[in-house]
Structures are given as C-alpha cells and as structure tokens.
Design a protein around this motif. Structure first.
Motif, mmCIF file in Angstrom:
data_model
loop_
_atom_site.group_PDB
_atom_site.id
_atom_site.type_symbol
_atom_site.label_atom_id
_atom_site.label_comp_id
_atom_site.label_asym_id
_atom_site.label_seq_id
_atom_site.Cartn_x
_atom_site.Cartn_y
_atom_site.Cartn_z
ATOM 1 N N THR A 1 2.786 -1.294 4.145
ATOM 2 C CA THR A 1 2.644 0.089 3.714
ATOM 3 C C THR A 1 4.003 0.614 3.277
ATOM 4 O O THR A 1 5.050 0.210 3.783
ATOM 5 C CB THR A 1 2.058 0.977 4.821
ATOM 6 O OG1 THR A 1 2.837 0.831 6.002
ATOM 7 C CG2 THR A 1 0.614 0.618 5.107
ATOM 8 N N TYR B 1 -0.582 -6.941 4.434
ATOM 9 C CA TYR B 1 -0.264 -5.662 3.815
ATOM 10 C C TYR B 1 1.096 -5.168 4.283
ATOM 11 O O TYR B 1 1.515 -5.429 5.408
ATOM 12 C CB TYR B 1 -1.336 -4.616 4.168
ATOM 13 C CG TYR B 1 -2.668 -4.929 3.540
ATOM 14 C CD1 TYR B 1 -2.918 -4.615 2.215
ATOM 15 C CD2 TYR B 1 -3.669 -5.571 4.274
ATOM 16 C CE1 TYR B 1 -4.136 -4.930 1.631
ATOM 17 C CE2 TYR B 1 -4.886 -5.883 3.694
ATOM 18 C CZ TYR B 1 -5.108 -5.555 2.368
ATOM 19 O OH TYR B 1 -6.316 -5.870 1.796
ATOM 20 N N ALA C 1 -3.479 6.631 -2.174
ATOM 21 C CA ALA C 1 -2.825 5.333 -2.028
ATOM 22 C C ALA C 1 -2.940 4.554 -3.324
ATOM 23 O O ALA C 1 -3.951 4.627 -4.031
ATOM 24 C CB ALA C 1 -3.439 4.533 -0.886
ATOM 25 N N MET D 1 6.012 -1.200 7.696
ATOM 26 C CA MET D 1 6.213 -0.138 6.713
ATOM 27 C C MET D 1 7.576 -0.262 6.060
ATOM 28 O O MET D 1 8.537 -0.738 6.669
ATOM 29 C CB MET D 1 6.100 1.245 7.373
ATOM 30 C CG MET D 1 4.791 1.504 8.066
ATOM 31 S SD MET D 1 4.595 3.238 8.572
ATOM 32 C CE MET D 1 4.132 3.972 6.984
ATOM 33 N N LEU E 1 1.512 4.909 0.101
ATOM 34 C CA LEU E 1 0.649 5.873 0.775
ATOM 35 C C LEU E 1 1.284 7.260 0.774
ATOM 36 O O LEU E 1 2.494 7.403 0.925
ATOM 37 C CB LEU E 1 0.460 5.395 2.213
ATOM 38 C CG LEU E 1 -0.551 6.068 3.128
ATOM 39 C CD1 LEU E 1 -1.964 5.830 2.613
ATOM 40 C CD2 LEU E 1 -0.402 5.498 4.540
ATOM 41 N N VAL F 1 0.871 -1.185 0.000
ATOM 42 C CA VAL F 1 0.000 0.000 0.000
ATOM 43 C C VAL F 1 0.905 1.232 0.000
ATOM 44 O O VAL F 1 1.460 1.605 1.039
ATOM 45 C CB VAL F 1 -0.930 0.008 1.227
ATOM 46 C CG1 VAL F 1 -1.860 1.219 1.166
ATOM 47 C CG2 VAL F 1 -1.736 -1.283 1.305
ATOM 48 N N LEU G 1 -4.342 -0.830 8.369
ATOM 49 C CA LEU G 1 -3.192 -0.016 7.975
ATOM 50 C C LEU G 1 -2.189 0.121 9.111
ATOM 51 O O LEU G 1 -0.983 -0.002 8.916
ATOM 52 C CB LEU G 1 -3.659 1.377 7.545
ATOM 53 C CG LEU G 1 -4.174 1.564 6.124
ATOM 54 C CD1 LEU G 1 -4.740 2.963 5.957
ATOM 55 C CD2 LEU G 1 -3.078 1.307 5.105
ATOM 56 N N GLU H 1 4.052 9.525 7.493
ATOM 57 C CA GLU H 1 2.853 8.697 7.366
ATOM 58 C C GLU H 1 2.663 7.815 8.595
ATOM 59 O O GLU H 1 1.530 7.615 9.059
ATOM 60 C CB GLU H 1 2.947 7.846 6.097
ATOM 61 C CG GLU H 1 2.521 8.543 4.822
ATOM 62 C CD GLU H 1 3.464 9.667 4.403
ATOM 63 O OE1 GLU H 1 3.014 10.584 3.704
ATOM 64 O OE2 GLU H 1 4.664 9.624 4.773
#
Length: 223
Positions: free
Chosen positions: A110, A108, A38, A137, A19, A17, A132, A118
């Motif tokens: 990010t 997921y 996104a 990340m 973002l 994702v 999320l 973020e």
C-alpha cells in the motif's frame, strides 16, 4: 522510466495499492473515513522496452461514518462531501471488505501520502480488510524528503508543483487524490533511480516504509 527496478523480483511481483481516504475528524476520536479511493499499479514493460508502473485497477466509494463522527461544515469545505452524500452509504467495514475482496493477486504494497493517516484507519478496520491490513506500506512524503531534500514542506500540493503533476479540479476527493499520488510515486521512483540509484523494494521500504497495519495492531495489544 523505472528500468532499474525491473531487475528486482519483489518490485516485479508487487501490486502497489495507492490509497487515499477522505474523512470526518470528530473531537476526541480518530478520523473516520467518508470516502476511499485507490489506484492499483504494477510494473509493466512498454512496447519500446522501457519499464513503468501501469494502472491495473481502481476502486472508489463513499462511506457512511459512525454517528459519533458526523460530516461537519468544515469537512464539507475541505472535501466537498456533504452529510447527505454519505447518509445512505455503507459503513467503513462493509466498504473496505468489498474492496479487500477484489485483492486476489498478492503480494501487495500500500502507498499513501502521509501514510500514517491511512495506516491508522486500516489498523482499526483490519478485520474487515485483512489483505490491505497485512500489506507493508510506503509513504510518498518520506520518499519525497529523500528524493527532493530542502523543500519548504512536503504537502501533496507542494509536490505536485515540484514534480509537474497537474492538480485535478476535484482535489481533496479520494480517487483524484489517489491518482495524483500515483503520479507522484512514479515521479519519485524515477528521480530516485536516476539520481540516487534506487533499484529495489527493500531500499524503498528502508527509506519510507511503515509496518503492515495489522502488525502494529498486534504489537499494541502486548503492552
């Protein structure tokens, strides 16, 4: 081409994702989002047999910031977003909950450029966007430092020029910035696979990973 990553089950399973938030920056307070964009990416095999990240969805929305974080003239010069544009929009918790509800195919990861910005927003709104906020990340700025050492800086515009990614006319709006960050991610992964033998999600996380924002929020409550 990202063929080396196709052997890693974690990469093949993940949805990335990518973002971006645009925001207002009130004095004495953390940044508050005024827009989110996104791009969702998944590893896919092309008809010719090679593997690349393919787009699997998009999301974008303006966001009404709280009263303590009005959109200023400076913010508008940076992004083109005006106070009038966000006045009738939903607040951040509502928008992020709406986006989070579309994320029904975990796991997921990010991705953002200079991802701590973020991460901070997701941390503060973690209850609204649990999927999320629970995702690990990746920071494309950190990846770029490993893939292209010695650049004068690692701002997004510098990387666009370095990697040959065209700058969109509406640069500094959330979705266009997410789109070009996705292109930067793809280019960095290809460079890393070709020159540095990157091949797994674990390698990428060791080089450029941040803990899931909700974990950072939980840890902060212990001190």
């Amino acid at each position: 081409m990202l063929d080396r990553y196709a052997a890693d089950p974690a990469v093949r399973a993940a949805t990335f994702v990518v973002l971006d938030f645009e925001g207002a920056t009130p004095a004495g307070y953390p940044a508050e989002p005024t827009e989110v964009g996104a791009v969702l990416l998944r590893l896919r095999q092309e008809p010719a047999g090679h593997w690349d990240l393919a787009e699997a969805g998009r999301f974008e929305s303006l966001i009404r910031p709280p009263d303590h974080a009005p959109v200023t003239a400076f913010d508008t010069r940076q992004t083109g977003i005006t106070a009038a544009m966000v006045a009738g929009q939903a607040d951040a918790a509502t928008v992020l909950a709406r986006f989070d509800a579309t994320l029904t195919r975990p796991p997921y990861v990010t991705v953002a450029h200079h991802a701590r910005t973020e991460a901070g927003i997701l941390r503060r709104y973690a209850t609204a966007c649990p999927a999320l906020a629970a995702a690990p990340m990746l920071d494309t700025l950190r990846l770029a430092r490993h893939a292209h050492p010695g650049l004068a800086n690692y701002q997004l515009d510098t990387l666009l020029a370095q990697l040959g990614v065209p700058t969109p006319p509406d640069r500094h709006r959330a979705l266009p910035d997410a789109v070009v960050t996705a292109a930067v991610l793809q280019a960095l992964l290809a460079d890393g696979a070709r020159r540095l033998r990157w091949a797994t999600l674990a390698q990428l996380q060791a080089l450029a990973g941040l803990a899931p924002p909700h974990l950072a929020a939980e840890q902060a409550t212990l001190f």
